[in-house]
Design a protein around this motif. Sequence first.
Motif, PDB file in Angstrom:
ATOM      1  N   GLU A 161       2.414 -10.167   6.797  1.00  7.86           N
ATOM      2  CA  GLU A 161       2.441  -9.569   5.462  1.00  7.86           C
ATOM      3  C   GLU A 161       1.025  -9.274   4.982  1.00  7.86           C
ATOM      4  N   LYS A 216      -0.247  -5.633   3.943  1.00  7.02           N
ATOM      5  CA  LYS A 216      -0.753  -5.371   2.593  1.00  7.02           C
ATOM      6  C   LYS A 216      -2.114  -4.703   2.653  1.00  7.02           C
ATOM      7  N   LYS A 272       4.469  -0.361   2.484  1.00  8.89           N
ATOM      8  CA  LYS A 272       4.288  -1.105   1.250  1.00  8.89           C
ATOM      9  C   LYS A 272       5.501  -1.982   0.961  1.00  8.89           C
ATOM     10  N   ALA A 295       5.532  -5.064   3.065  1.00  7.42           N
ATOM     11  CA  ALA A 295       4.546  -6.066   2.698  1.00  7.42           C
ATOM     12  C   ALA A 295       5.116  -7.132   1.774  1.00  7.42           C
TER      13      ALA A 295
END
Length: 246
Positions: free
Chosen positions: A178, A182, A194, A197
């Motif tokens: 993650e 990000k 996005k 994430a």
Amino acid sequence: PAYTFDVDIDKLNLDRYMPAEEKPAAKEPSKPAPAGKQAETPVDLSALKGLNANGKLDVGALQVRGLRLADVRADVKAANGRADVAPHSASLYEGKVAGALSLNADGNRITLKEDLTGIAIGPLLRDVAQKDMLEGKGNIALDVNAAGPTVEAMKKALAGTARVQLKDGAYKGFNLGEALRKAKAALGGSREEKAAAAETKQTDFSEMSASFAIKNGVAHNEDLDVKAPLFRVAGKGDVDIGNSRL
């Protein structure tokens, strides 16, 4: 007296016979904690000095301290201040366990050897340690010993070896994948990147292994190895069991 036995039990939940946790009375004013060390939990194996027993134990389903086992089999021998529960075996958490436990009143010493194979580590930790931090399935090997008058002293005297090998699991609380996504999304990634994430806070891995040399309550590791689709992790360090430090 000398005891011989051959016991076969269908189901046994020892937690039902454990003393309930005491709760403070509602009207009593709270008292400040006393200065100095907290009270330690005593361990006293002196009762073994008068025990002479030899037998076998079979339990279809057993629960103790939250741990759930099935098909428990154990040979028990006690004499001259020593008790051996060996060999013993059981099924638990999708896997098997086999090993030997020895208790010795001379020196208040405990020795444990266990091989757990094919164990689902997540449910095991949740039931026994009330911790939800690791998932995966694999093998655990323990060969440890400790001695002392209290649980705390035994933790600080713990010695031996341990090894963990897990597959297809996750470490909970932090998601390395993650964090990478990000960073990419912040630099102009796609909408899908996005959205990806915002995943669960856990780091999935395909394999994880580590071995420990334990001395004076400190487990030392030199070969932490974690493999995942996005990364590889290697490391080393100490787990101070007696003082609850990493």
